[in-house]
Design an enzyme around this catalytic site. Sequence first.
Site, PDB file in Angstrom:
ATOM      1  N   ASN A  87      -4.229  -4.144   3.696  1.00  0.00           N
ATOM      2  CA  ASN A  87      -3.471  -5.391   3.613  1.00  0.00           C
ATOM      3  C   ASN A  87      -1.975  -5.087   3.575  1.00  0.00           C
ATOM      4  O   ASN A  87      -1.480  -4.540   2.581  1.00  0.00           O
ATOM      5  CB  ASN A  87      -3.855  -6.178   2.359  1.00  0.00           C
ATOM      6  CG  ASN A  87      -2.994  -7.420   2.187  1.00  0.00           C
ATOM      7  OD1 ASN A  87      -3.189  -8.419   2.872  1.00  0.00           O
ATOM      8  ND2 ASN A  87      -2.011  -7.374   1.299  1.00  0.00           N
ATOM      9  N   GLU A  88      -1.271  -5.392   4.657  1.00  0.00           N
ATOM     10  CA  GLU A  88       0.194  -5.424   4.766  1.00  0.00           C
ATOM     11  C   GLU A  88       0.876  -4.056   4.681  1.00  0.00           C
ATOM     12  O   GLU A  88       2.114  -3.999   4.622  1.00  0.00           O
ATOM     13  CB  GLU A  88       0.798  -6.376   3.725  1.00  0.00           C
ATOM     14  CG  GLU A  88       0.353  -7.816   3.917  1.00  0.00           C
ATOM     15  CD  GLU A  88       1.078  -8.835   3.058  1.00  0.00           C
ATOM     16  OE1 GLU A  88       1.053 -10.035   3.396  1.00  0.00           O
ATOM     17  OE2 GLU A  88       1.669  -8.431   2.036  1.00  0.00           O
ATOM     18  N   ASN A  89       0.130  -2.970   4.715  1.00  0.00           N
ATOM     19  CA  ASN A  89       0.773  -1.666   4.536  1.00  0.00           C
ATOM     20  C   ASN A  89       1.492  -1.185   5.794  1.00  0.00           C
ATOM     21  O   ASN A  89       2.567  -0.585   5.707  1.00  0.00           O
ATOM     22  CB  ASN A  89      -0.248  -0.628   4.080  1.00  0.00           C
ATOM     23  CG  ASN A  89      -0.805  -0.953   2.707  1.00  0.00           C
ATOM     24  OD1 ASN A  89      -0.280  -1.802   1.996  1.00  0.00           O
ATOM     25  ND2 ASN A  89      -1.884  -0.296   2.337  1.00  0.00           N
TER      26      ASN A  89
END
Length: 816
Positions: free
Chosen positions: A422-424
Site C-alpha cells: 500500500n502506497e510504498n
Amino acid sequence: MIEKIELNRGWILTCNVAGRHDLPTEIPAKVPGCVHLDLLANRLIPDPYLDVNEITNDWVGKQDWSYRCVFNASPDAGKVRELVFDGLDTVATIALNGEELGRTSNMHRTYRFDVSERLKRGSNELVVTFRSAYAYGAEMEAHYGYRPNNYPGPGNLMRKMACNFGWDWGPTLVTAGVWKPVRLESWDRARLAETRVSATLAGGDGRVTVRARIERQDGVGARLVASIAGISHVAELAEGSDEIEFQLTVPAPQIWWPHHLGAQPLYALRIELRDSVSDNLLDAYVKEIGFRSVRLDTAPDEHGSAFTFVINDVPLFLCGANWIPDDCFPSRVMAERYVSRIEEAKRANVNLLRVWGGGIFERDEFYEACDRAGMLVWQDFLFACASYPEDEPLRSEVEAEVRDNVVRLMPHASLIVWNGNNENIWGFDEWGWRPIIKEGESWGLGYYLGILPKLCAELDPDRPYYPGSPFSGTMEIEPNADEHGCKHIWDVWNDVGYEVYRNYIPRFCSEFGWQAPPNWATIEESVHDAPLTPTSNGVFHHQKATQGNDKLMRGLAGHLPVPQTMDDWHFATQLNQARAIRFAIEHMRSHRAVCKGAVVWQFNDCWPVTSWAALDSAGRRKPLWYAMQQAFDPRLLTIQPHAGGLAAVAVNERTLFWRAKISGNRLLLDGTVLAEFEFWRLLCDRFEAKEFPLPADIATPGTADSEVIVVQMLDRRAFHYFVEDVDLKLPQAKLSVEMSPSVDGYAVKVTAETFLKDLCLMADRLDPTAVVDSMLVTLLPGESHLFQLQTAKPLSAGDITIGTVLRSANDLVNAN
C-alpha cells in the site's frame, strides 16, 4: 488421527520490568488475547477507547511481559508432540519447563515446536516472554539503518501490525500477547505438513489442484484420499518422497459468483492422509471451496492500459471498500462480528473488500464469511506507507509469512488478487524518500517485484498478483497515473474540494475518501466532555488526521454553510462526507467504459474516531453507508456533465438489460414544472453505462438558485442542482410525521410540505441500538417517504424531533 489439546486456560500474566509496583505479581490472563485486554479485564488500566485514556496506556507497549500456564501431559514414546502457536505478537521467547524452545519475531506466522523429548509426565510449565516492540525496533534500526515511515513507530522494521503504532484513524496501542490459539498436537506415523488447494474453472468443469507435503516417521507408507462432489481420487506417495500433486475434475459444477450476480455454491473438499498398509486415518484436511475463474486484465488500450477484474469471463466494475482491522485488539473479533460487518457491506451494495496492508491477514472466519456472502476480497501483503529493509532477518521473515498465509488463504473463492503493498512505490517516487534512502540501500521494491510475485507464482498460480496500490504496471510510468493500473485520489480531501473528483477518470480507483465523525451515540459512549465540541479534549483526541478538523471545515466551503453548533457541525460534516463519496462514485461509474472499480476508503473503524469509515466502531451506519448503498446500486441513474452538456447516465451491473421509459423535469423548488421531457425507451445493456443527453430546456436554468432537475427511470431517480447549497434557496423545512408499529419497530412516514433535500432520520438519537433502513432522501412538496425503524424501545411521533432526529440540508442552510 492427530490429537489436539487447546491450551486456553490457566494463563497468568506478569510484567517483567522493575518499577511497576502498582501491578499484582500475577494477573489472570486470557489466551487468545493480549496484555491490554488482560489489564483491562482486571481493572488495572482505564479503557483506552474512552476520552484521552489512550495516552495513559502508552507505558504498556514499552514493557516486557510474560505469559505462563501449567498443563498436564502423558508422554508417549511412539508419538510426536508439538506445541503449535497460530499467532504470537510479536517478539517472543518460548520456554517449556525452563528450557528455551525458540524465539519469534513475526505476528503473522504460525510456529511449531517439537517437544516430544521435553514434555514431562504430569505438570508442564509453558512460559512465553514478550519483549517490548519499541525496544526491538530500536535494535533493528541500529541494525538496518533508518528507513522513511509516514507514521510513528518501528512498524516497518518488524513483522507486526503497522497500525498498532498509530495511524491517521487509529490510536497508538502497541500490543503483545498470544493473540491466536495455542495447542499441543500429538501424532504418529505421519501428518499433513502443508496442503495447497487451488480451485478454478477449466471450461465448463471445475478443477481442483492439490499439492501436499507430509511429515512422517521412519519412512512409513502413506497415501492421500481426496473427495469432492461425489468424485474421489487416491494418490500414493512415492517411496522416499514427501510431496505429491494431483487434480480432481468436477463435471459441470455450479459456479460461484459475487453476490450481485449470482449464488455462492460451496463444495466440501476432504483430503485424508492414510497409512498405506493399515489404512488408518492419520490426518485430514477439510475445506469448503467454490468454483470460479479470475484474471486481471492489464492490456494496453486506447486509454492507456486496463485494470479490469474478469470473473468467470465477465469484465466487472467493482464496487468496493477498504477493510482495516476491526479492533485494535484483533483477538476480540469473533466470527459473528465478521459475519455482521460483511453483511453490512453487502447491504451497502459493496461487492469487494480490500484487506489493507497496514493491518493483518484476517482469521479464517473472515474469508469463510466472504465466501458464503459472495464478497470479493483483495488481499494486500502487509507493507504500508513506509520503506522496508530487504536484509536479514526481515527478508526471511517476509518469505515465511507469505508462504504461511498464501497457503492458508488460497482455497477461498472470494479471494481474487494478491497486492504487493500500500502506497510504498508511490511514497518512494513522490513523497521525498529518494534522497533519504542511501545509495545501495533497499526499501522494499525487491519484495514487490521479486520475492512476492515469485512466491505467488510458485504457491498460487491460478490467482493474479499485482505489485502495489497505487501502481501503473511499470516503474517507467509514475505510479499514480490516471491512465494505467490502480490509483489513489488523496489531493481531494487533503488539499482541494470534492468537486475535483471529476478531474480524474482512473482505470481503477483503489482508495479515495472523505472524513466525518462517528455517530452521535458512539461519541457519547466514548467521550465525556462537558460540553461536547469539535475541539473539546476528548472529541479532538479522537481525531487522528493531521489538521483533520480544519480539513472538515474547509471541505464544507462552497457546499454547506459554516455550522454554529455542535449538533450542526456533526450533521454537516457527516452529510458532506456522504455527498463527497456519492459524488465520486457516481462520476467514476458513469465512465464505466474506462474505469472499472471504485474502492472507498474506508468501510470500518477499529475504535471510536472521526475517520473516513462508513460504519463506525460500534457498527452504526453513518450517512456515508447509505450514500454508498445508493451510489453502488447495481442499477444506478445519475446526472453528469458529459460531452459539454448534462446527461442522464444509466449504469447497469445486473445480468439482464435495463429497458424503461426515462422522463424528467426542470422544477422550481416549490414544485412548479418549468420544462419536461419523456423518452419512451432507454436501453442499457448489462454491464454498460448508457448516456441520454438532456434537452437544452431541461439542462439550462432560468433561476439557478431556485431550480432542480429530476430524472426518473422506473423506480430510480436522480437530482441535479445548478448551484451548491450555500447558494440554493432551500426553504425552511416543513413536514409532517406519522408513526405506526411494525414487526421489529416502527414505520415512520414523513410527508414533505416543502422541498426537502437529503432527509435523514438519525436513529441512534432515539435509541443507541436502533437502525433505520434509509437515509439521504430528497422529497418534492407533497411527496412522502416511509422510514423503517428497527428498535425495541417504545416511541411516539413526538420523539421524532425536527432538527435533532430528523435532519435535512434545509436545516443547515436556514440555521443562521
